[in-house]
Structure formats: structure tokens, C-alpha cells
Design an enzyme around this catalytic site. Structure first.
Site: not given
Ligand code: DGL
Length: 241
Positions: A9-10, A42, A72, A168, A170
Site C-alpha cells: 500500500d502507500s 490518490g 491499495c 480505500c 485507509h
Molecule cells: N490505501 C490507499 C488506497 O486504498 C490510499 C491511497 C493514497 O495514498 O492516497 O487507495
């Protein structure tokens, strides 16, 4: 046979998928990578995003993973552009044919995820797509005091839908706050991944976590989300400088 599973993920968002995997499919070796240096994904252009995702994937490949769970939503929405030598399991395509019994579904996700139309590809139901750019920075920055006001504005637009997809990874971190405002069903993306990973056999458990930027808040959040008291967390630099 023992499976080595990469999860990417990010940032800390993919930990919500990893936590579910550790609970429901514990007999695997997991390697997590959070690209915190390059966050948020994103708000990047498609090319910038693919560049970052490819670097994370080649790092995980060098760690000899057998498959990678793309935990992600933003990378999953652009999965066809990503390069990998091992199979990738994205979190959006498993939604296919699983959400047919609804009239209107709202989805909150990052601007880039919404822009790619990935959700429409897999869900036949009428969709109400809401880009929520402020949520990842708020969650990663631990700015809880801002979250209710921002959520109220975003979720006002989800009124009238039968269900809300947290598009997302997060967003499950602030599920309690979301639940206070949105009263319909809330769907997270982990359950569809569990069904897939459960089909793989494993006989060994281990966990290693890497971030491209590391600080106290990231470490604390990692312990909190994974609910563990001993973790191996390291920083790895993927950027050229
Ligand atoms: N967890 C990422 C997602 O599911 C976040 C992306 C981001 O860093 O903006 O899209």
C-alpha cells in the site's frame, strides 16, 4: 507448500487488509510494504502512481514473494498498467458479481481511484462515486479532530444509498467515525480478499514490515492496527536518491 505473500500500500492503509489476513489466514509468511515516502498515491498522476507501484513490486519480488496482495484501492484501480513477475491480487476486481442485491451503492475512494472508473467495471448496481481526497492525509497525519467535519461533508452525498463501500484501505481505520454519520451498511474490501487467500495452503507464519519513510507515528499506528506487541519494522529507501 509455504506461501510467501507480499502486501503493498502507500502507507498504513493496507494494514487493515493485512490484519484481516493475519486473523483469517495465519499460516503464511507475510511481507508488508507501505510506501510512506511517496504517499498519498490518490493525488498522483497515473504515470507517477505506476512508477511508485512498480518499485514496490520489484522490491517485494526481490524478497521472493510468491504473490502480491495489492492492498491499495488506487493501485488496484490501475492494476492493468502495473508490471509484475508474480501474480497480483487486487482488491477491486473481487467485487464482481458480489454486490447485485442493492439499488444504489455509494463508494468513497481517492480521486485517482474514482477517475479510473474501475468500480463501474465490476459492479452492476447503480453507483454514487464520491472522491474523498482529504481522508488519507488526515488518517496518516493522525489529525482526528478534523475528521468528523470532513466526513459529514463527504457523507452528506451518500444519503439515500443502501450501502457504502470504503474503496480505500485507509478508511476502515476511521470506521467508527464513519458509522456515527452513515447509518446504512458499510462494506470493506478485506472480506473478498480473505476468500481468495483462504484457497491457498500454507504451513508457516511470519511477518515483516517495511516502510519507505518511518517515524514514531507510523510505528505506533502499525502496532495499533495490527494489535500486536512485537513486530519487525524496518525502513527501506526505494527512491533513486
Ligand atoms: N490505501 C490507499 C488506497 O486504498 C490510499 C491511497 C493514497 O495514498 O492516497 O487507495
Amino acid at each position: 507448500m509455504c506461501m510467501k505473500i507480499g502486501v503493498m500500500d502507500s502507507g498504513i492503509g493496507g494494514l487493515t487488509i493485512l490484519e484481516s489476513l493475519l486473523k483469517n489466514c495465519p499460516n503464511h509468511e507475510y511481507i508488508y510494504f507501505g510506501d510512506t515516502y511517496n504517499l498519498p498515491y490518490g493525488e498522483k498522476t497515473k504515470n507517477e502512481l505506476i512508477n511508485c507501484a512498480n518499485k514496490v513490486i520489484s522490491f517485494l519480488e526481490k524478497e521472493n514473494v510468491d504473490i502480491i496482495v495489492v492492498a491499495c484501492g488506487t493501485v488496484s484501480s490501475n492494476i492493468e498498467y502495473v508490471k509484475s513477475n508474480v501474480p497480483l491480487i487486487d482488491i477491486i476486481s473481487p467485487l464482481k458479481d458480489m454486490l447485485d442485491n442493492y439499488n444504489l451503492i455509494s463508494i468513497i475512494a481517492t480521486p485517482l481511484s474514482i477517475k479510473t472508473n474501475a468500480f463501474q467495471k465490476y459492479i452492476n448496481t447503480k453507483l454514487n462515486l464520491i472522491a474523498t481526497p482529504l481522508l488519507v492525509p488526515i488518517i496518516e497525519g493522525n489529525i482526528k479532530k478534523d475528521v468528523n467535519k470532513v466526513l459529514k461533508e463527504y457523507l452528506e452525498r451518500a444519503k439515500g444509498s443502501d450501502a457504502l463501500i470504503l474503496g480505500c484501505t485507509h478508511y476502515p481505520i476511521i470506521k467508527d467515525e464513519i458509522k456515527k454519520i452513515y447509518k446504512g451498511e458499510i462494506i470493506t474490501l478485506d472480506k473478498f480478499i480473505i476468500e481468495k487467500i483462504n484457497k491457498l495452503k500454507g504451513n508457516k507464519s511470519s511477518l515483516k514490515i517495511y516502510y519507505s519513510k518511518l517515524n514514531e507515528s507510523i510505528i505506533n499506528n502499525t502496532y495499533k492496527i495490527l494489535k500486536r506487541d512485537k513486530l519487525i519494522i524496518e525502513r527501506v529507501c526505494l527512491n533513486d536518491k
